[in-house]
Scaffold this active site. Structure first.
Site, short mmCIF file in Angstrom:
data_model
loop_
_atom_site.label_atom_id
_atom_site.label_comp_id
_atom_site.label_asym_id
_atom_site.label_seq_id
_atom_site.Cartn_x
_atom_site.Cartn_y
_atom_site.Cartn_z
N HIS A 63 0.83 -1.21 0.00
CA HIS A 63 0.00 0.00 0.00
C HIS A 63 0.86 1.25 0.00
CE1 HIS A 63 0.79 0.82 4.30
NE2 HIS A 63 0.63 -0.47 4.52
N CYS A 79 3.06 -4.87 6.81
CA CYS A 79 2.71 -4.62 5.42
C CYS A 79 3.88 -3.97 4.68
CB CYS A 79 1.47 -3.74 5.33
SG CYS A 79 -0.04 -4.55 5.94
#
Length: 203
Positions: free
Chosen positions: A163, A179
């Site tokens: 992301h 992440c």
């Protein structure tokens, strides 16, 4: 354009040297941005690349590995994400990775993609930080940034994402909850290139 050749094995080498790359002092948050990419419902802030250490900027590189075009190869130690283009070429992006104890390895696939994604902190995140919201809508203040790729394994959500970020100074560091963070303009480009079902290899 860089033209040094590498393959999946060589991606594992040289991590210590890269971790020693000097980083500029953190500028005031607003000073990191020099423009905007038109987007809906929010424009995407464009980062001043002079504030990003050179290895972690976007580079086109030679690739001698066997992975098929469309594969995403992530090296956590070097803090690089490679998008394999085929024909012996790849695009390399700098990333931020999970802090110690919050890293993962293996393979997954991109199951879905989202524009200006909402963020739902996991139960473990909320235990570590009770001040976190149960859910945050998408937008410039959302830590997932402008785009997100959702990673699945054997049909199940891994809860890990590739992301964007509203903390561009974190690129090249171990700063996330596991992440993979990219500059917003980089994940914007990747989002437009990658298709659902793409293979993701994390080493």
């Amino acid at each position: 354009m860089e033209d040094h050749r590498f393959n999946r094995r060589s991606v594992l080498l040289g991590a210590l040297a890269l971790l020693a790359v000097p980083r500029p002092a953190e500028a005031a948050r607003g000073n990191w941005y020099i423009g905007r990419i038109p987007d809906q419902p929010f424009d995407i802030p464009l980062v001043d690349k002079q504030l990003v250490p050179a290895p972690f900027r976007r580079h086109e590189v030679a690739y001698a590995g066997s992975e098929a075009a469309g594969t995403i190869l992530i090296n956590k130690q070097q803090r690089f994400l490679y998008y394999i283009e085929g024909g012996g070429r790849a695009v390399r992006y700098g990333i931020a990775v999970g802090r110690d104890g919050q890293r993962w390895s293996g393979e997954a696939v991109v199951q879905r993609r989202a524009r200006w994604p909402s963020w739902t902190p996991t139960a473990n995140m909320r235990r570590r930080n009770p001040a976190l919201p149960q859910r945050m809508p998408g937008g410039p203040q959302n830590p997932l940034g402008a785009r997100a790729l959702y990673l699945y394994r054997d049909g199940r959500d891994t809860l890990y994402r590739i992301h964007g970020t509203n903390e561009p100074w974190s690129i090249g560091t171990a700063a996330s909850s596991g992440c993979i963070r990219m500059l917003n303009e980089h994940v914007f480009e990747l989002f437009g290139t990658v298709r659902n079902g793409a293979r993701v290899i994390v080493v």
